[in-house]
Every structure is written in structure tokens, then in C-alpha cells.
Design a protein around this motif. Structure first.
Motif, PDB file in Angstrom:
ATOM      1  N   GLU A  89       0.754  -1.391   0.029  1.00  0.00           N
ATOM      2  CA  GLU A  89       0.193  -0.007  -0.074  1.00  0.00           C
ATOM      3  C   GLU A  89       0.929   1.274   0.052  1.00  0.00           C
ATOM      4  OE1 GLU A  89      -4.106   0.095   2.286  1.00  0.00           O
ATOM      5  OE2 GLU A  89      -2.660  -0.783   3.498  1.00  0.00           O
ATOM      6  N   ASP A  90       0.508   2.137  -0.671  1.00  0.00           N
ATOM      7  CA  ASP A  90       1.124   3.566  -0.782  1.00  0.00           C
ATOM      8  C   ASP A  90       0.363   4.152   0.471  1.00  0.00           C
ATOM      9  OD1 ASP A  90       2.491   3.011  -2.939  1.00  0.00           O
ATOM     10  OD2 ASP A  90       1.085   3.816  -4.371  1.00  0.00           O
ATOM     11  N   TYR A  91       1.245   5.271   1.164  1.00  0.00           N
ATOM     12  CA  TYR A  91       0.824   5.875   2.410  1.00  0.00           C
ATOM     13  C   TYR A  91       1.429   7.338   2.471  1.00  0.00           C
ATOM     14  CZ  TYR A  91       5.766   5.884   3.961  1.00  0.00           C
ATOM     15  OH  TYR A  91       7.067   6.227   4.307  1.00  0.00           O
ATOM     16  N   VAL A  92       0.751   8.264   3.445  1.00  0.00           N
ATOM     17  CA  VAL A  92       1.293   9.445   3.604  1.00  0.00           C
ATOM     18  C   VAL A  92       1.066   9.423   5.117  1.00  0.00           C
ATOM     19  CG1 VAL A  92       0.651  10.517   1.625  1.00  0.00           C
ATOM     20  CG2 VAL A  92      -0.997  10.558   3.372  1.00  0.00           C
ATOM     21  N   CYS A 131      -2.682   8.709  12.058  1.00  0.00           N
ATOM     22  CA  CYS A 131      -1.917   9.352  11.339  1.00  0.00           C
ATOM     23  C   CYS A 131      -1.108   8.688  10.248  1.00  0.00           C
ATOM     24  CB  CYS A 131      -0.969  10.254  12.255  1.00  0.00           C
ATOM     25  SG  CYS A 131      -1.634  11.361  13.356  1.00  0.00           S
ATOM     26  N   LEU A 132      -1.489   7.522   9.959  1.00  0.00           N
ATOM     27  CA  LEU A 132      -0.951   6.640   8.863  1.00  0.00           C
ATOM     28  C   LEU A 132      -2.114   6.596   7.821  1.00  0.00           C
ATOM     29  CD1 LEU A 132       1.285   5.181   7.239  1.00  0.00           C
ATOM     30  CD2 LEU A 132       0.598   3.121   8.404  1.00  0.00           C
ATOM     31  N   ILE A 133      -2.156   7.144   6.612  1.00  0.00           N
ATOM     32  CA  ILE A 133      -3.217   7.279   5.806  1.00  0.00           C
ATOM     33  C   ILE A 133      -2.766   6.851   4.408  1.00  0.00           C
ATOM     34  CG2 ILE A 133      -4.677   8.997   4.728  1.00  0.00           C
ATOM     35  CD1 ILE A 133      -3.923  10.924   7.172  1.00  0.00           C
ATOM     36  N   PRO A 134      -3.664   6.091   3.958  1.00  0.00           N
ATOM     37  CA  PRO A 134      -3.426   5.343   2.527  1.00  0.00           C
ATOM     38  C   PRO A 134      -3.698   6.389   1.624  1.00  0.00           C
ATOM     39  CG  PRO A 134      -5.230   3.765   3.972  1.00  0.00           C
ATOM     40  CD  PRO A 134      -4.876   5.220   4.660  1.00  0.00           C
ATOM     41  N   PHE A 135      -2.790   6.199   0.655  1.00  0.00           N
ATOM     42  CA  PHE A 135      -3.006   7.436  -0.685  1.00  0.00           C
ATOM     43  C   PHE A 135      -2.911   6.688  -1.743  1.00  0.00           C
ATOM     44  CE2 PHE A 135      -0.730  10.367  -3.450  1.00  0.00           C
ATOM     45  CZ  PHE A 135      -1.672  11.524  -3.369  1.00  0.00           C
ATOM     46  N   HIS A 136      -3.804   7.404  -2.684  1.00  0.00           N
ATOM     47  CA  HIS A 136      -4.398   6.904  -3.991  1.00  0.00           C
ATOM     48  C   HIS A 136      -3.874   7.812  -5.230  1.00  0.00           C
ATOM     49  CE1 HIS A 136      -5.734   3.389  -1.521  1.00  0.00           C
ATOM     50  NE2 HIS A 136      -6.678   4.319  -0.789  1.00  0.00           N
ATOM     51  N   GLY A 137      -3.262   8.375  -4.961  1.00  0.00           N
ATOM     52  CA  GLY A 137      -2.854   9.537  -6.089  1.00  0.00           C
ATOM     53  C   GLY A 137      -1.958   8.956  -7.266  1.00  0.00           C
ATOM     54  N   GLN A 138      -1.499   9.731  -8.101  1.00  0.00           N
ATOM     55  CA  GLN A 138      -0.953   9.329  -9.286  1.00  0.00           C
ATOM     56  C   GLN A 138       0.582   9.123  -9.247  1.00  0.00           C
ATOM     57  OE1 GLN A 138      -2.342  10.913 -13.446  1.00  0.00           O
ATOM     58  NE2 GLN A 138      -3.231  12.153 -11.992  1.00  0.00           N
ATOM     59  N   ALA A 139       1.103   9.912  -7.965  1.00  0.00           N
ATOM     60  CA  ALA A 139       2.356   9.979  -8.010  1.00  0.00           C
ATOM     61  C   ALA A 139       2.884  10.284  -6.107  1.00  0.00           C
ATOM     62  CB  ALA A 139       3.116  11.311  -8.548  1.00  0.00           C
ATOM     63  N   TYR A 140       4.025  10.010  -6.173  1.00  0.00           N
ATOM     64  CA  TYR A 140       4.577   9.993  -4.634  1.00  0.00           C
ATOM     65  C   TYR A 140       4.535  11.481  -4.055  1.00  0.00           C
ATOM     66  CZ  TYR A 140       4.937   5.097  -4.490  1.00  0.00           C
ATOM     67  OH  TYR A 140       4.702   3.624  -4.487  1.00  0.00           O
ATOM     68  N   TYR A 141       5.208  12.180  -5.153  1.00  0.00           N
ATOM     69  CA  TYR A 141       5.040  13.682  -4.611  1.00  0.00           C
ATOM     70  C   TYR A 141       3.932  14.453  -4.316  1.00  0.00           C
ATOM     71  CZ  TYR A 141       3.545  15.447  -9.331  1.00  0.00           C
ATOM     72  OH  TYR A 141       2.572  15.530 -10.465  1.00  0.00           O
ATOM     73  N   ILE A 326      -8.565  15.409  -1.688  1.00  0.00           N
ATOM     74  CA  ILE A 326      -8.778  16.488  -2.725  1.00  0.00           C
ATOM     75  C   ILE A 326      -7.584  16.059  -3.581  1.00  0.00           C
ATOM     76  CG2 ILE A 326      -8.283  18.782  -2.833  1.00  0.00           C
ATOM     77  CD1 ILE A 326      -9.578  19.041  -0.243  1.00  0.00           C
ATOM     78  N   ILE A 327      -6.109  15.730  -3.222  1.00  0.00           N
ATOM     79  CA  ILE A 327      -5.144  15.763  -4.245  1.00  0.00           C
ATOM     80  C   ILE A 327      -5.560  14.499  -5.158  1.00  0.00           C
ATOM     81  CG2 ILE A 327      -2.679  15.313  -4.491  1.00  0.00           C
ATOM     82  CD1 ILE A 327      -2.342  17.184  -1.795  1.00  0.00           C
ATOM     83  N   ALA A 328      -5.645  13.506  -4.675  1.00  0.00           N
ATOM     84  CA  ALA A 328      -5.892  12.187  -5.385  1.00  0.00           C
ATOM     85  C   ALA A 328      -7.090  12.349  -6.384  1.00  0.00           C
ATOM     86  CB  ALA A 328      -6.084  11.100  -4.378  1.00  0.00           C
ATOM     87  N   SER A 329      -7.825  13.212  -5.921  1.00  0.00           N
ATOM     88  CA  SER A 329      -9.318  13.427  -6.866  1.00  0.00           C
ATOM     89  C   SER A 329      -8.875  14.307  -8.014  1.00  0.00           C
ATOM     90  CB  SER A 329     -10.387  14.162  -6.240  1.00  0.00           C
ATOM     91  OG  SER A 329     -10.108  15.726  -6.027  1.00  0.00           O
ATOM     92  N   GLY A 330      -7.692  14.981  -8.015  1.00  0.00           N
ATOM     93  CA  GLY A 330      -7.120  16.068  -8.969  1.00  0.00           C
ATOM     94  C   GLY A 330      -7.747  17.373  -9.045  1.00  0.00           C
ATOM     95  N   LYS A 331      -8.462  17.676  -8.016  1.00  0.00           N
ATOM     96  CA  LYS A 331      -9.008  19.016  -7.917  1.00  0.00           C
ATOM     97  C   LYS A 331      -7.874  20.195  -7.823  1.00  0.00           C
ATOM     98  CE  LYS A 331     -13.273  17.824  -5.657  1.00  0.00           C
ATOM     99  NZ  LYS A 331     -14.076  17.844  -4.407  1.00  0.00           N
ATOM    100  N   LEU A 332      -6.946  19.642  -7.237  1.00  0.00           N
ATOM    101  CA  LEU A 332      -5.654  20.688  -7.029  1.00  0.00           C
ATOM    102  C   LEU A 332      -4.506  19.940  -7.875  1.00  0.00           C
ATOM    103  CD1 LEU A 332      -7.688  21.514  -4.547  1.00  0.00           C
ATOM    104  CD2 LEU A 332      -5.528  22.327  -3.384  1.00  0.00           C
ATOM    105  N   ALA A 399       7.494  12.716 -14.906  1.00  0.00           N
ATOM    106  CA  ALA A 399       9.001  13.059 -14.676  1.00  0.00           C
ATOM    107  C   ALA A 399       9.491  12.631 -13.295  1.00  0.00           C
ATOM    108  CB  ALA A 399       8.833  14.683 -14.447  1.00  0.00           C
ATOM    109  N   GLU A 400       8.415  12.297 -12.521  1.00  0.00           N
ATOM    110  CA  GLU A 400       8.647  11.231 -11.461  1.00  0.00           C
ATOM    111  C   GLU A 400       9.273  10.024 -11.793  1.00  0.00           C
ATOM    112  OE1 GLU A 400       6.986  11.386  -7.299  1.00  0.00           O
ATOM    113  OE2 GLU A 400       6.035   9.503  -7.919  1.00  0.00           O
ATOM    114  N   GLN A 401       8.590   9.498 -12.625  1.00  0.00           N
ATOM    115  CA  GLN A 401       8.955   8.020 -12.902  1.00  0.00           C
ATOM    116  C   GLN A 401      10.139   8.139 -13.653  1.00  0.00           C
ATOM    117  OE1 GLN A 401       7.675   5.004 -12.119  1.00  0.00           O
ATOM    118  NE2 GLN A 401       6.468   6.132 -10.790  1.00  0.00           N
ATOM    119  N   TRP A 402      10.849   9.034 -14.579  1.00  0.00           N
ATOM    120  CA  TRP A 402      11.968   9.387 -14.998  1.00  0.00           C
ATOM    121  C   TRP A 402      12.833   9.258 -14.006  1.00  0.00           C
ATOM    122  CZ3 TRP A 402      16.111  12.527 -15.506  1.00  0.00           C
ATOM    123  CH2 TRP A 402      16.907  12.306 -16.234  1.00  0.00           C
ATOM    124  N   ILE A 403      12.821  10.092 -13.183  1.00  0.00           N
ATOM    125  CA  ILE A 403      13.928  10.092 -11.916  1.00  0.00           C
ATOM    126  C   ILE A 403      14.158   8.829 -11.401  1.00  0.00           C
ATOM    127  CG2 ILE A 403      14.039  11.124  -9.693  1.00  0.00           C
ATOM    128  CD1 ILE A 403      14.969  13.385 -11.601  1.00  0.00           C
TER     129      ILE A 403
END
Length: 413
Positions: A89-92, A131-141, A326-332, A399-403
Motif C-alpha cells: 500500500e502507498d501511504y502518507v 496518522c498513517l493514511i492510505p494514498f491513492h494519487g498518481q505520484a508520490y510527490y 482532494i489531491i488524489a481526486s485531481g481538484k488541485l 517526470a517522477e517516474q523518469w527520476i
């Protein structure tokens, strides 16, 4: 199991070191860190060392991992938490644990958890406090930027205004009101602009000030809005009285319902209070370095015009979860605040020199080794330059994947 990380040993004493991680206990989690964004709070930490309230004593013998805006992948879960979390799982993490018994938090206080490390052990209290929260965004940044956005969400939620004909308060900024961000073109200011124009409760008018015209122009370009009237004002070389007149003119001399001070300068904080309309709320958002920081407040207005003051330091678990959603939804598009990217080997120098480097967020990839890259100066003929050009010069999942694919793994010599 070995980890490599950036640890603080004292004032301005940051070291990249290899160290042994203990086997995780039944109530702990082993994870990798993929990305970490820098905060000026880490610069303050490095400057203060053991004088910082969140660091343990005798840092030289008890060094702490730094970095508190991080995201990664869970590798192994102790049996206590296997119903809630899984390997892969990915986390923040929300580092503000908000405990009454100790000020210690990840990224400031612990030997085995911090964002500037390849592998970490997440202690039981992080999970206990949600305070450990699953994250479902497109990138780790994107995950790394959940923590700074959570600070913005917390600040907006902490604003309060009277419910008409009562002494009860409604929390949050004034809907369809006048909102002012003083010194609002830094990374936190940009996140505040983005949140203000995309949150459910929006102001009618958003005014942003700075002393740098290029930064104001960039903010205006990055954050257009069809719903909120946007005004960007350069206050460079203006007296306080001139600033006051210009800022009031921007809202037809109505004053402001909500004012956020994103710089800790006493005359500016005093000005912020003078710009409030009746029932206006001043938020001291920037954390002062000086523990004796003071500014004048008009208590006539406090009594008769019901003006008031709020302040927050960091977000909480609920704010972090909201930011992650919010971030994972792409609103920002939080990539807009990233201006530099670096490997772990450049993290110490970058942390110590954040004010002089300037720009926005500095994004670290702790498992990688490469010098700091200024995105605005990348050669457009290179592979990375071409990737940036595809995304209007902004950082991106591509860009992240390239790095992650092309930069060498971190080593300690």
C-alpha cells in the motif's frame, strides 16, 4: 536491515548516514520513503538543534531523522495492524501527532522515522492516532504535499465568524467574503490560493500581496478562476499606510473578512488587524522564529467590532485525510508549488540554505543520488526538459517516474 538517512546531530549539523534499523515489533510497520518535500520548519529545526521543542536531548548521541512531508510504500506490517494495512500500500503520514504527553513527532524527534530516509520504522503511536493514511494519487510527490495542504486546510477551518444575532460562531472563512493573503506567493501561499478557489466555501474576492512582481505574475498565471475575483498586488517599497490604502481600495474600502499573514513581520501583522471589517478574523499563519514575536492589536475593534485572531500550527489527521482525498481526486494540481528536485545527497545543503535558494517546494527523492535541479533551468533539449515541456514546465508523474528509473541509488561513502 540498513537504511540511509539525513539525521540531525545538533545546530546546523545534518549528516547523511547509514544505520541499522531494528526488527519491527508487532505494533510497528516497515516502509520505504519515495518522496519528501521540504518545509521551512526543517530549516528552523536545523538552526535550533536541541533548542527546538520537538528534538530530544543530546542530539549528537541521539540523532533524529528529519523530513516530515513524505510518502512511500508499506513493506511489512506487524500483526497488530494487519487488519488495517497491507504490504504494497502507498501511504502518507500526518506528522503532527497532537499528543499531550510529548511534543515528539516524525521528522523531528525519532531515530527511525523521517522523510529523508530510504527505509523507516513507523511506530505504533502513528497508527493509534490515525496518522498513517492510505494514498491513492498518481505520484508520490502528490502524497508528500498532503502534509502542507493539510496545514492550509487546518488554517481555513480554524477561521470563525459570528452567526448573526448570536455570540455563536460558524467555523471557516466567510463564504462570498473578502480574503487577503499577505505575502502569499510562497509555496504555502500558493497552496492557500489553490484551496481557496477550489474548496466548497469560496470567497468573493481573493487579494494576494508580495514584494516580488515575478512571483505575483507566476501566481496569477498558475491560478486563474472564473468564480473568485483575483487581485494580485505588489507592495514593494510602499509604506504601511500606502499598503493599507491600496488594499482597502482593492475591495471598495469594505475591509476583509479573513486575513492570513504568511510572513512574521510585526508591522504587517498590525496592518492585518487594521484591514479587518466587523467580525473579521486574522490568522497568523506563518510560524515566527522569535519566541518573543509581538505585534499591536486594536482592542477597541476587538470589543466593538468583534474582530478576532486565530492561528494554527500544522494540520491533524483529519486534515491530512482530506488533503489526500482532494489531491488524489485531481481538484488541485500541487505540482505547481514544486520548483526544485534533488536526491538525498543534496538534502542537507538544501535544507540549510532554503531561504537563499528561494523558489517554491524542494522535492527530495531519498532513495536517489543527484544534485539539486532547478526546474526553470533544465535544458529543454534533454529528456527531462522535454518531459517538463509536455506539462507546461511543471513536475508530473511522468517526470517522477523518469527520476526513479534513471537516477542512481543513494550510497554513503
Amino acid at each position: 536491515m540498513e537504511s540511509i538517512g539525513l539525521r540531525i546531530h545538533g545546530k546546523e549539523d545534518l549528516r547523511i548516514e547509514k544505520f541499522e534499523l531494528p526488527e519491527i515489533k508487532d505494533d510497528e510497520i516497515l516502509a520505504t520513503v519515495v518522496s519528501d518535500t521540504m518545509c521551512m520548519s526543517s530549516w528552523k529545526l536545523a538552526k535550533e538543534g536541541e533548542d527546538h521543542k520537538k528534538t530530544p536531548n543530546n542530539l549528537n548521541n541521539n540523532p533524529a531523522l528529519i523530513g516530515h512531508e513524505f510518502a512511500g510504500k508499506i513493506l511489512k506490517v506487524g500483526k497488530k495492524w494487519r487488519q488495517a494495512f497491507s504490504a504494497g500500500e502507498d501511504y502518507v503520514i500526518q506528522p503532527n501527532l497532537a499528543r499531550d504527553d510529548t511534543p515528539f513527532v516524525p521528522g523531528y524527534s525519532y531515530p527511525y522515522i523521517g522523510g529523508d530516509a530510504t527505509l523507516i520504522v513507523i511506530p505504533n503511536e502513528v497508527m493509534e492516532l490515525s496518522c498513517l493514511i492510505p494514498f491513492h494519487g498518481q505520484a508520490y510527490y502528490e502524497g508528500s504535499l498532503c502534509e502542507p495542504l493539510s496545514c492550509v486546510i487546518a488554517a481555513f477551518d480554524a477561521q470563525f465568524h459570528l452567526i448573526p444575532h448570536t455570540y455563536n460562531h460558524k467555523m471557516g472563512i466567510r463564504e462570498n467574503g473578502n480574503l487577503l493573503l499577505l505575502g502569499g506567493t510562497g509555496p504555502m501561499g500558493l497552496l492557500a490560493i489553490d484551496y481557496a478557489i477550489h474548496a466548497e466555501v469560496k470567497p468573493k474576492t481573493l487579494v494576494v500581496t508580495d514584494i516580488n512582481q515575478a512571483k505575483l505574475d507566476r501566481a496569477k498565471k498558475l491560478y486563474p478562476s472564473d468564480e473568485v475575483e483575483m487581485v494580485f498586488i505588489n507592495v514593494n517599497n510602499l509604506s504601511i499606510e500606502e499598503q493599507k490604502n491600496l488594499l482597502l481600495k482593492a475591495v471598495n474600502n469594505e475591509g476583509y473578512d479573513d486575513v492570513f499573514t504568511l510572513i512574521s513581520v510585526a508591522p504587517i501583522v498590525t496592518l492585518a488587524g487594521e484591514l479587518l471589517r466587523a467580525d473579521g478574523c486574522l490568522n497568523q499563519f506563518a510560524g515566527p522564529v522569535n519566541k518573543d514575536f509581538k505585534a499591536t492589536l486594536n482592542f477597541y475593534d476587538v470589543h466593538y467590532n468583534f474582530t478576532h485572531v486565530a492561528g494554527t500550527s500544522g494540520g491533524n489527521a483529519a486534515n491530512e485525510a482530506k488533503a489526500a482525498e482532494i489531491i488524489a481526486s485531481g481538484k488541485l494540481n500541487v505540482a505547481k508549488v514544486i520548483t526544485h528536485v534533488l536526491g538525498l545527497d543534496a538534502a542537507a545543503e538544501t535544507t540549510l540554505n532554503q531561504p537563499s535558494i528561494g523558489g517554491g517546494k524542494k522535492l527530495t527523492y531519498p532513495t536517489k543520488q543527484f544534485t539539486r535541479i532547478d526546474l526553470a533551468k533544465v535544458d529543454p533539449t534533454t529528456t527531462l526538459g522535454k518531459i517538463l515541456a509536455k506539462h507546461n514546465g511543471l513536475w508530473s508523474p511522468e517526470a517522477e517516474q523518469w527520476i526513479l528509473k534513471n537516477m542512481p541509488d543513494i550510497t554513503v561513502i
